[in-house]
Structure formats: C-alpha cells, structure tokens
Design an enzyme around this catalytic site. Structure first.
Site, PDB file in Angstrom:
ATOM      1  N   ASP A  11      36.590  38.071  41.924  1.00  0.00           N
ATOM      2  CA  ASP A  11      37.710  38.416  42.803  1.00  0.00           C
ATOM      3  C   ASP A  11      38.993  38.423  41.981  1.00  0.00           C
ATOM      4  OD1 ASP A  11      39.171  38.762  45.164  1.00  0.00           O
ATOM      5  OD2 ASP A  11      39.554  36.616  45.274  1.00  0.00           O
ATOM      6  N   THR A  33      42.107  43.375  45.459  1.00  0.00           N
ATOM      7  CA  THR A  33      43.059  42.689  44.582  1.00  0.00           C
ATOM      8  C   THR A  33      42.998  43.233  43.160  1.00  0.00           C
ATOM      9  OG1 THR A  33      41.348  41.023  44.417  1.00  0.00           O
ATOM     10  CG2 THR A  33      43.178  40.546  45.843  1.00  0.00           C
ATOM     11  N   THR A  34      41.772  43.555  42.712  1.00  0.00           N
ATOM     12  CA  THR A  34      41.635  44.104  41.363  1.00  0.00           C
ATOM     13  C   THR A  34      42.277  45.480  41.294  1.00  0.00           C
ATOM     14  OG1 THR A  34      39.514  42.974  41.301  1.00  0.00           O
ATOM     15  CG2 THR A  34      39.978  44.482  39.518  1.00  0.00           C
ATOM     16  N   ASP A  79      36.484  37.516  51.586  1.00  0.00           N
ATOM     17  CA  ASP A  79      36.960  38.902  51.456  1.00  0.00           C
ATOM     18  C   ASP A  79      36.384  39.771  52.565  1.00  0.00           C
ATOM     19  OD1 ASP A  79      38.314  38.147  49.285  1.00  0.00           O
ATOM     20  OD2 ASP A  79      37.489  39.627  47.907  1.00  0.00           O
TER      21      ASP A  79
END
Length: 556
Positions: free
Chosen positions: A73, A106-107, A403
């Site tokens: 994550d 998020t990445t 997530d």
C-alpha cells in the site's frame, strides 16, 4: 579626475554586505533549487513505483525498533519511510490524504505527481516561468475532471442484485494489486457483506477486524454482530455457562471487586465486633451490587473494569456469564449491535438499559477463545475474523481489506464508476492531447506534457508485469484514437483489453481525487522558488547568547 570617478564607482558597486540570516543558514534559490526539488520527488516515487498494479511487488520496511512491515500500500510505505526532504514530504502528504479520503489509489497519486514534475523539468530548466506552468496545469486538471464526470458510468441503485455485483467488482479491483489477490473473490464478498450491514453513514469503526494466527486464509469469517477475545478471568469462570439463547446483556463501567469498596476513611474501633461490622458492610455493598445485576434479568455481564473473583463465583452459582476488562471499543460496538447503554451504577438496571441478542456463545478460534454475539436486533456492526500464518501477512491482509472497504463505501456514496487498468488515464491523455492542439502558445506544450504524464500509469503497469511497455502503449493509443475508450492494459495476457467488459472497475471519485491531489502537489512544488534552511539551534550556537535580536527560537 577620472581616477576619482572610478574609485567612487567601485565604492558604489561594492555595497556593504548585509548579514540577514544567522550564519550557517542554507538558502538556495532559482532554477537549480527547483530542479533539485523535482529530483527529490522522483526519488520518493521510485520507492513506491514497483508496487503499482496486480503484478506489483511488495516492500519490506524495517523501522528503528526492528519491527518489519511487508506492504503493498503506497500510503503505508511512505508513512514508514522517514522522508526528511521538505519538498518530497508533499508527496507523502498527498498519499496520506488520498488514503484518508478514498482509501485506495495511493501509489497512483504519488506516481502521477512525480511524473507531472518529470515532464515539466525540461521546461523549468529552459526558464519557462512556473506560474505559466501552474496555470496550464490547473486548466488541464479541470478539463480532465470534467471529462471523467462525463464518461463515468452511473450504477442503478434500485436493483440490489446489480448494485451488489458492481460493489464486488470494485472490491475485487482494489484487492487485485494486494498480497491476497488469489483469494479476492472470497474476500470481496466478505467486504461487501460487511459494508452492507452498516447504517447510512457507513462508519468505519463499526467494522471490527480481529486477527487470529493459525489456519488458512479461507478460514477467515464474517460475524454479523460482535466478536471479541475472551478477557482475563478469575477462578469460577469455567463454571459459567458458555452459551445462551435469547438473552439480555448488561453493559457496565463498574469495578466489581472488594478493593473497589474501600474508602480512605479513618475509623477508630474499640473492640473486634466493630471491626467485623465494617468488614461485613464492605461485603454487603458488593453483594448488594451483584444482587441488583442478577435481579435485572441479564444473563451476560460485560464490564470495562475488572470483575473480581467473588463476583465471578457469585455469577457462576446463578448461571450468569461475566467478562471484565473488555476493551472500550468492543464494549461500544456491543452496545451499537445489541442496544442498551453502558451503565456506571447498578441502581437503575431497568429493562431498557439492557442489550439483547439471540445467541451468545464462546468459541475456540485458533489458539484463542472468542465471545460471539449473534442475531443482534440493531446489528449495524460486524466483525471480520482474519486467519493466516505469519503475523506480517495478516497485518497486510488487514490493510488490504481496509482499502477494499473504503472503496466499497465510496462506491455506495458516489455511484459512478470508470474502468481501471490504465484505461481512464489513456482516454484522458488522448482527450487532452486533442485539446492541446486547438490552442496556441505555451499552453499547448504544457497541456501536451500533462497528457503525456498521464500515460505513466499504464506504462508502469506494463513495466511491473514485465511487458514491453512501448509496444502496448502504442496499441492503446491507436485503440483510443479509434474510439475504444475503455481499453486498458490486460495484465493476464500481455495485451490490451476492454477493461469495462473485463470488470476492472473503480469508483470515479478515486481517479478524480488522485488527479486533483497530484496536480496540486506538482503546482505547490513548482511555486516554491527558494528554500531556506535554518541551522539547528542545538549546541552549534555559542553558549550564553540567548535568543537575542528579538527573533523567536526555531525548534527543529
């Protein structure tokens, strides 16, 4: 005469140096400093670059205490990296905000921001004014967001079956890039069931996640109600019944122990009988409390504070079950599920303050005993019990489920979706490219650069899966130019595919948020034209100088 003039001139040209900042202050400005900030951001993106997508790798981060975390994550990794560079911290912040706002992507956010800056680096080096760039980027972001809203597909909420299928697809897409991708069908069902049990506000706290080591991942289960670990217990506990049907629950915040009844009062006694009377009074207070609880009709007594051995024995004799030292969060969840309210005194144990549920039982899960409350009338809460081998593995599973739960919540609240797998990025890239050709001036170059930067997502997906990125991107560009707007990378067959048909879906809000956050971060870093670092004020300054000059001390 001329000589004098020259001397005067020299005097004019050499002004007295003004010392403005404390010595040792590091200040850098202008283009080189902007470029170094951009480079720093790219370094941060390099750290999470390989975790993107279904074929992404995981990172093992060991902190200063030696605790190892294995994660995929982006936000978790960036949180664990101790980033000290001031400009690069911005990227960490946007990853966190994306995690808090949407939960996934998020990445992507970090990669997009870094790629925006990378595409702009040549323009900055050539001396193009940052404000021009920022203006173009703001326009491009607005256009992109508008385009996403136009092409996003809305789901019908009326048809519950349809909606459920869609939510499962969204959850599966979110789990696709995680460690537990192999069991994504199993977990996406659990996640959707869990979110569906909550009330309108969809509070995250109402989904409890308990991790029990041992067993396989498939042994994980969803409890429609509350489950928590058996608490510390005294003698007599094993004599209590471990299963009730259709029962009442007393939720307390009281210590049922002898020492709790002691008051710090000084009592002078003349003979032994008086002392005995005091001891008896103490016991009577405790028995009086226990009696009131028993008479209230409650079968299960839960308390946040300890329940002593006398009380445990007393309850066991009367076929009641008790658990002391229950974690506050679990107690609150029990209250939300079974009704009733948490009492701080036993004087008002009326029927309406007791919770109710259909079945209570204590079950062995792995090496732990768990108390299960099932069939709760107000069940707006649930508990996911995760099983698995290694501790890090279970922690990563919990993060992955977080997530997925966030994504499902978002999909319920915002009912429009887009295709993932780089499809939406390619479509936006094509749209902005076409748009940039219709406008003159520098804006054309900059919006073109923005469009090119969007291609980083599909490109990185290919790189991580070990495909030939250039080849696949060319195919994608051609496909999008012909109007195949949902075409993205097909990771399983090293080709391109219609990801909408392939059910790689995500809520459009994820992408909108990612784009706005990334371009804001890029603009923020571009708008900085000078970095001033104050020297650390510990030990380096000569002693006894105090702060001086009325300047406040900077604690770094």
């Amino acid at each position: 005469m001329t000589v004098g003039v020259v001397a005067q001139d020299a005097r004019v040209r050499m002004p007295t140096p003004v010392i403005l900042l404390k010595e040792g202050t590091d200040s850098s400005q202008g283009v080189p400093q902007l470029v170094s900030n951009i480079t720093a951001c790219q370094v941060v993106a390099e750290a999470v670059r390989t975790t993107l997508g279904p074929r992404g790798m995981d990172k093992l981060v060991v902190d200063n205490r030696g605790k190892a975390t294995i994660s995929n994550d982006g936000a978790t990794i960036l949180k664990l990296l101790d980033v000290v560079h001031p400009a690069a911290k911005t990227l960490v912040d946007i990853a966190r905000s994306q995690d808090a706002e949407v939960g996934d992507g998020t990445t992507s956010v970090t990669l997009l921001a870094a790629e925006f800056l990378k595409q702009l680096k040549p323009y900055v080096e050539e001396g193009l004014h940052p404000q021009t760039i920022i203006k173009a980027f703001r326009i491009a972001t607005q256009l992109a967001v508008k385009k996403i809203k136009e092409i996003a597909v809305t789901i019908k909420k009326d048809d519950k079956q349809e909606q459920r299928k869609l939510l499962e697809k969204c959850a599966a897409t979110a789990l696709n890039s995680k460690l537990i991708a192999g069991q994504k069908d199993f977990f996406s069902k659990i996640v959707v069931d869990a979110v569906m049990m909550l009330d309108e506000l969809l509070p995250l706290k109402m989904i409890g996640v308990k991790k029990v080591q041992g067993g396989a991942l498939e042994d994980s289960q969803l409890v429609a109600g509350v489950a928590f670990k058996k608490t510390f217990s005294y003698a007599g506990f094993e004599m209590q019944p471990k299963r009730y049907v259709d029962l009442k629950i007393a939720l307390l915040n009281i210590e049922l122990e002898l020492k709790a009844e002691k008051d710090n009062a000084e009592v002078r006694v003349n003979n032994v009988e008086d002392y005995q009377a005091i001891v008896d009074a103490e016991w009577n207070i405790l028995y009086d409390k226990l009696d009131k609880i028993y008479k209230s009709g409650a079968k299960v007594v839960l308390s946040k504070l300890p329940i002593g051995d006398v009380a445990t024995q007393y309850f066991a004799d009367r076929d009641l079950f008790c658990a002391g030292r229950v974690v506050e969060e679990d107690l609150k969840r029990t209250m939300m599920a079974c009704g009733g309210s948490i009492q701080t005194s036993v004087n008002a144990m009326t029927d309406d303050v007791l919770g109710r549920c259909e079945l209570f039982e204590e079950v062995q899960v792995g090496g732990e005993r768990y108390n299960f409350f099932k069939g709760c009338p107000k069940a707006k809460t649930c508990t996911i019990i995760l099983r698995g081998g290694a501790e890090q593995f279970m922690e990563e599973t919990e993060r992955s489920l977080h997530d997925a739960i966030m994504i499902v919540r978002r999909a319920i609240k915002n009912d429009s979706i887009v295709a993932g797998g780089g499809a939406i990025e390619m479509e936006l890239s094509k749209y902005l490219r076409d748009y940039s050709r219709t406008i003159p001036g520098k804006q054309q170059l900059l919006i073109g650069a923005y469009a090119k930067a969007l291609e980083i997502i599909p490109r990185q997906l290919c790189d991580n899966a070990g495909f030939d990125a250039t080849n696949i991107l060319n195919k994608l560009r051609a496909k999008h130019a012909q109007g195949g707007m949902w075409y993205g990378v097909d990771v399983n067959n090293e080709d391109i595919a219609d990801n909408f048909q392939a059910c790689v879906w995500e809520p459009s809000i994820v992408r909108i948020n990612a784009l706005t956050a990334a371009s804001e971060a890029a603009c923020l870093i571009l708008s900085v034209d000078e970095t001033i670092k104050n020297p650390r004020s510990s030990g380096e300054a000569p002693a006894g100088r105090g702060r001086g000059r009325g300047r406040p001390q900077h604690a770094h």
